[in-house]
Design an enzyme around this catalytic site. Structure first.
Site, mmCIF file in Angstrom:
data_model
loop_
_atom_site.group_PDB
_atom_site.id
_atom_site.type_symbol
_atom_site.label_atom_id
_atom_site.label_comp_id
_atom_site.label_asym_id
_atom_site.label_seq_id
_atom_site.Cartn_x
_atom_site.Cartn_y
_atom_site.Cartn_z
ATOM 1 N N TYR A 168 5.911 37.525 -11.424
ATOM 2 C CA TYR A 168 4.652 38.282 -11.421
ATOM 3 C C TYR A 168 3.800 37.885 -12.624
ATOM 4 O O TYR A 168 2.616 37.565 -12.494
ATOM 5 C CB TYR A 168 4.942 39.779 -11.443
ATOM 6 C CG TYR A 168 3.722 40.618 -11.745
ATOM 7 C CD1 TYR A 168 2.695 40.745 -10.811
ATOM 8 C CD2 TYR A 168 3.583 41.275 -12.962
ATOM 9 C CE1 TYR A 168 1.565 41.498 -11.080
ATOM 10 C CE2 TYR A 168 2.459 42.031 -13.247
ATOM 11 C CZ TYR A 168 1.452 42.148 -12.306
ATOM 12 O OH TYR A 168 0.339 42.896 -12.586
ATOM 13 N N SER A 211 -2.665 40.941 -16.633
ATOM 14 C CA SER A 211 -1.594 41.883 -16.972
ATOM 15 C C SER A 211 -1.051 41.610 -18.372
ATOM 16 O O SER A 211 -1.000 40.457 -18.819
ATOM 17 C CB SER A 211 -0.450 41.754 -15.957
ATOM 18 O OG SER A 211 0.696 42.444 -16.386
#
Length: 335
Positions: A159, A132
């Site tokens: 995350y 990501s």
């Protein structure tokens, strides 16, 4: 391309996994899809994605938790899988603040399970996995995009931390076992069949219901919005270009690489909302809010490395992509 061995796609009921599996099927691949189909967002949408595979030759689905190391290993071994596109994960920056252990399970244990299964698979060729852009943290955006050589050492959400940890775990497996891997740092994927927790999707739901939308960061944020078809082109291109296998510890370490995959054209949040309003033919009532915990100010992908490897070049601009999304949304929800 047609090969006897199937490609394993984890997260096949998810947004990117669904699109990737269809692309692979369209070029003649056999695909085994895996997904736990949890309720992080509407399971009916995930079921509808899976329903699009009905009647498709070459597709088989297994409902499975990727953190179940034994089942994943048995599947890869029994099916002779030597290529994996690992897209299953617990997504969402804000959700990670309320439910941190979901990320430990799906992202850390899940990634380890997949890697361990791959390293024991005879003749294994390539593991492509989803990372990501959030690993870069909240860094100032200058005239150039974020590059893979930056340290990515200051994540601002759990995350992001789990995604960076997965990259480091993959590096260790390349160095230890010579496992060929490519991590792709996704930059804000959008389009038909997307995730309802993403801003463009939730804005659409509220605009179509005549509700006000909350614009965080006072609208001053920017994102490198990347259309789903462009993302899939990059994923499959990377899959087709595995790192070369050589002997020696240093050569093994080079069997893991991390690449940006994005549009390389950041768009301001207010500009995105304007584009969405045009696509929907409606004007949004906007409530301006401060930045939320875990958010970053801007993302901007330098995709030169992926382009050099695969010829990757994003084709769909935001207005076109949001128009396609709006058309799908109306068709799916009947609005």
């Amino acid at each position: 391309m047609s090969r006897a061995d199937p490609v394993l796609v984890t997260g096949a009921a998810g947004f990117v996994g669904h699109a990737t599996a269809h692309h692979l099927l369209a070029r003649g691949e056999r695909v085994i899809g895996v997904d736990i189909v949890n309720d992080y967002y509407d399971p009916a949408l995930k079921a509808a994605r899976l329903a699009t595979f009905e009647g498709k030759d070459g597709f088989h689905f297994e409902k499975m938790d990727i953190a179940d190391a034994g089942r994943i290993a048995d599947l890869i071994r029994s099916q002779g899988i030597v290529r994996v596109v690992h897209l299953a994960a617990q997504a969402g920056v804000r959700y990670s603040i309320q439910n941190p252990f979901a990320y430990q399970h799906s992202n850390l244990a899940g990634h380890l399970s997949v890697m361990e299964a791959c390293r024991h698979a005879p003749g294994f060729e390539h593991l492509v996995y989803a990372s990501s852009s959030s690993v870069y943290g909240d860094k100032p955006m200058g005239g150039q995009g974020f590059t893979e050589d930056e340290p990515a050492a200051s994540p601002v959400s759990l995350y992001a931390a789990t995604k960076r940890a997965c990259e480091l775990m993959s590096q260790s497996y390349a160095t230890l076992y010579g496992l060929p891997q490519t991590g792709l740092r996704f930059f804000t994927v959008y389009g038909p069949w997307g995730r309802p927790d993403m801003a463009y999707f939730s804005f659409t739901q509220k605009i179509m219901r005549g509700e006000a939308i909350e614009v965080f960061g006072e609208g001053r944020m920017a994102r490198d919005f990347t259309y789903i078809d462009d993302i899939v082109d990059g994923i499959v291109g990377a899959l087709d270009h595995p790192p070369a296998i050589n002997d020696g510890a240093a050569a093994k370490a080079a069997l893991h690489r991390v690449l940006n995959i994005g549009d390389s054209h950041p768009v301001g949040l207010m500009e995105m909302i304007g584009s969405l309003e045009r696509a929907l033919g409606r004007t949004a009532e906007k409530i301006m809010r401060p930045m939320q915990q875990g958010d970053v100010t801007a993302t901007y992908a330098d995709v030169s490395k992926l382009h050099a490897l695969t010829g990757y070049r994003p084709k769909v601009m935001l207005d076109e992509g949001l128009t396609k999304f709006a058309d799908w949304y109306r068709g799916y929800y009947g609005d």
